[in-house]
Write a protein that holds these residues in place. Structure first.
Motif, PDB file in Angstrom:
ATOM      1  N   HIS A  13      50.903 109.289 -29.769  1.00 31.48           N
ATOM      2  CA  HIS A  13      50.595 108.262 -30.762  1.00 31.48           C
ATOM      3  C   HIS A  13      49.403 107.420 -30.334  1.00 31.48           C
ATOM      4  O   HIS A  13      48.971 107.451 -29.190  1.00 31.48           O
ATOM      5  CB  HIS A  13      51.813 107.365 -31.000  1.00 31.48           C
ATOM      6  CG  HIS A  13      52.256 106.630 -29.770  1.00 31.48           C
ATOM      7  ND1 HIS A  13      53.267 107.076 -28.971  1.00 31.48           N
ATOM      8  CD2 HIS A  13      51.820 105.480 -29.210  1.00 31.48           C
ATOM      9  CE1 HIS A  13      53.444 106.231 -27.970  1.00 31.48           C
ATOM     10  NE2 HIS A  13      52.575 105.252 -28.086  1.00 31.48           N
ATOM     11  N   HIS A  23      47.687 103.325 -31.133  1.00 26.48           N
ATOM     12  CA  HIS A  23      47.930 102.000 -31.693  1.00 26.48           C
ATOM     13  C   HIS A  23      46.596 101.410 -32.133  1.00 26.48           C
ATOM     14  O   HIS A  23      45.667 101.375 -31.337  1.00 26.48           O
ATOM     15  CB  HIS A  23      48.501 101.048 -30.639  1.00 26.48           C
ATOM     16  CG  HIS A  23      49.706 101.570 -29.949  1.00 26.48           C
ATOM     17  ND1 HIS A  23      50.948 101.516 -30.497  1.00 26.48           N
ATOM     18  CD2 HIS A  23      49.865 102.152 -28.743  1.00 26.48           C
ATOM     19  CE1 HIS A  23      51.815 102.033 -29.646  1.00 26.48           C
ATOM     20  NE2 HIS A  23      51.191 102.436 -28.578  1.00 26.48           N
ATOM     21  N   TYR A  37      52.741 108.206 -19.370  1.00 27.00           N
ATOM     22  CA  TYR A  37      51.927 108.834 -20.398  1.00 27.00           C
ATOM     23  C   TYR A  37      51.223 110.028 -19.770  1.00 27.00           C
ATOM     24  O   TYR A  37      50.684 109.913 -18.663  1.00 27.00           O
ATOM     25  CB  TYR A  37      50.895 107.843 -20.954  1.00 27.00           C
ATOM     26  CG  TYR A  37      51.519 106.774 -21.834  1.00 27.00           C
ATOM     27  CD1 TYR A  37      52.351 107.124 -22.889  1.00 27.00           C
ATOM     28  CD2 TYR A  37      51.277 105.430 -21.603  1.00 27.00           C
ATOM     29  CE1 TYR A  37      52.931 106.156 -23.695  1.00 27.00           C
ATOM     30  CE2 TYR A  37      51.851 104.448 -22.412  1.00 27.00           C
ATOM     31  CZ  TYR A  37      52.677 104.830 -23.451  1.00 27.00           C
ATOM     32  OH  TYR A  37      53.249 103.877 -24.244  1.00 27.00           O
ATOM     33  N   GLU A  95      48.857  98.313 -23.336  1.00 26.69           N
ATOM     34  CA  GLU A  95      48.230  99.463 -23.991  1.00 26.69           C
ATOM     35  C   GLU A  95      47.132  98.945 -24.913  1.00 26.69           C
ATOM     36  O   GLU A  95      47.420  98.207 -25.858  1.00 26.69           O
ATOM     37  CB  GLU A  95      49.274 100.241 -24.794  1.00 26.69           C
ATOM     38  CG  GLU A  95      50.494 100.610 -23.952  1.00 26.69           C
ATOM     39  CD  GLU A  95      51.540 101.421 -24.704  1.00 26.69           C
ATOM     40  OE1 GLU A  95      51.304 101.773 -25.878  1.00 26.69           O
ATOM     41  OE2 GLU A  95      52.581 101.696 -24.104  1.00 26.69           O
ATOM     42  N   HIS A 127      48.091 108.202 -26.511  1.00 23.56           N
ATOM     43  CA  HIS A 127      48.868 108.635 -25.346  1.00 23.56           C
ATOM     44  C   HIS A 127      50.186 109.291 -25.760  1.00 23.56           C
ATOM     45  O   HIS A 127      50.647 109.159 -26.886  1.00 23.56           O
ATOM     46  CB  HIS A 127      49.064 107.495 -24.339  1.00 23.56           C
ATOM     47  CG  HIS A 127      49.490 106.207 -24.957  1.00 23.56           C
ATOM     48  ND1 HIS A 127      48.986 104.983 -24.570  1.00 23.56           N
ATOM     49  CD2 HIS A 127      50.371 105.937 -25.939  1.00 23.56           C
ATOM     50  CE1 HIS A 127      49.549 104.038 -25.287  1.00 23.56           C
ATOM     51  NE2 HIS A 127      50.396 104.568 -26.112  1.00 23.56           N
TER      52      HIS A 127
HETATM   53 FE   LIG Z   1      52.033 103.496 -26.965  1.00 24.10          FE
END
Ligand SMILES: [Fe+2]
Length: 156
Positions: free
Chosen positions: A56, A58, A73, A88, A94
């Motif tokens: 995913h 962000h 990760y 993050e 990651h």
């Molecule tokens: Fe994440």
């Protein structure tokens, strides 16, 4: 002052198992704060399996704190251990993975914006935001007997 939301001080790990919302087989989240004003949420993620959970990215920042267990990760060589703080950055892609020797991990995450899920080619194949989280909670709490309205405890 009128209009200020009530404060919260509760056990993050609930005594009632039904508060955990199933996310996938052997994966649950426990909502703590569903923020409909700026868009985002705080929750605990609990995983009782090993291997890849999701790939995913962000669009906004995420911070976390590992309460139990460990995870990593695939894109990084560090391991988030019990007691670790994790940041993050916006834009990072990651792949969350739990090692085989970890029977259970629980991590607090404060997620701003959204989770954008990606396939192995980096194409979007799903997303979550505060509204999809609210709907998952509502459906689970309706079916487990707490009542759909239980989700209101967490919405701000
Ligand atoms: Fe994440």
């Amino acid at each position: 002052m009128a209009g200020i939301q009530p404060e919260i001080a509760v056990a993050a790990i609930p005594s009632d198992e039904r508060v955990w919302v199933p996310q996938a087989p052997d994966v649950w989240f426990r909502p703590l704060l569903l923020n409909t004003v700026s868009g985002g949420w705080c929750n605990l993620l609990r995983v009782r399996k090993s291997g890849i959970l999701s790939r995913h990215r962000h669009p906004m920042a995420v911070v976390g704190y590992v309460i139990k267990g460990r995870w990593r990760y695939l894109e990084h060589d560090w391991i988030a251990e019990e007691g670790s703080f994790v940041y993050e950055p916006p834009g990072e892609v990651h792949t969350l993975t739990v090692p085989e020797d970890c029977a259970e991990m629980i991590t607090f995450f404060n997620i701003q914006g959204a989770m954008i899920y990606l396939d192995e080619q980096g194409r979007q194949n799903g997303y979550e935001d505060v509204w999809t989280k609210i709907e998952m909670c509502r459906a689970h709490y309706a079916s487990c007997g707490l009542g759909a309205g239980h989700v209101e405890h967490y919405i701000r």
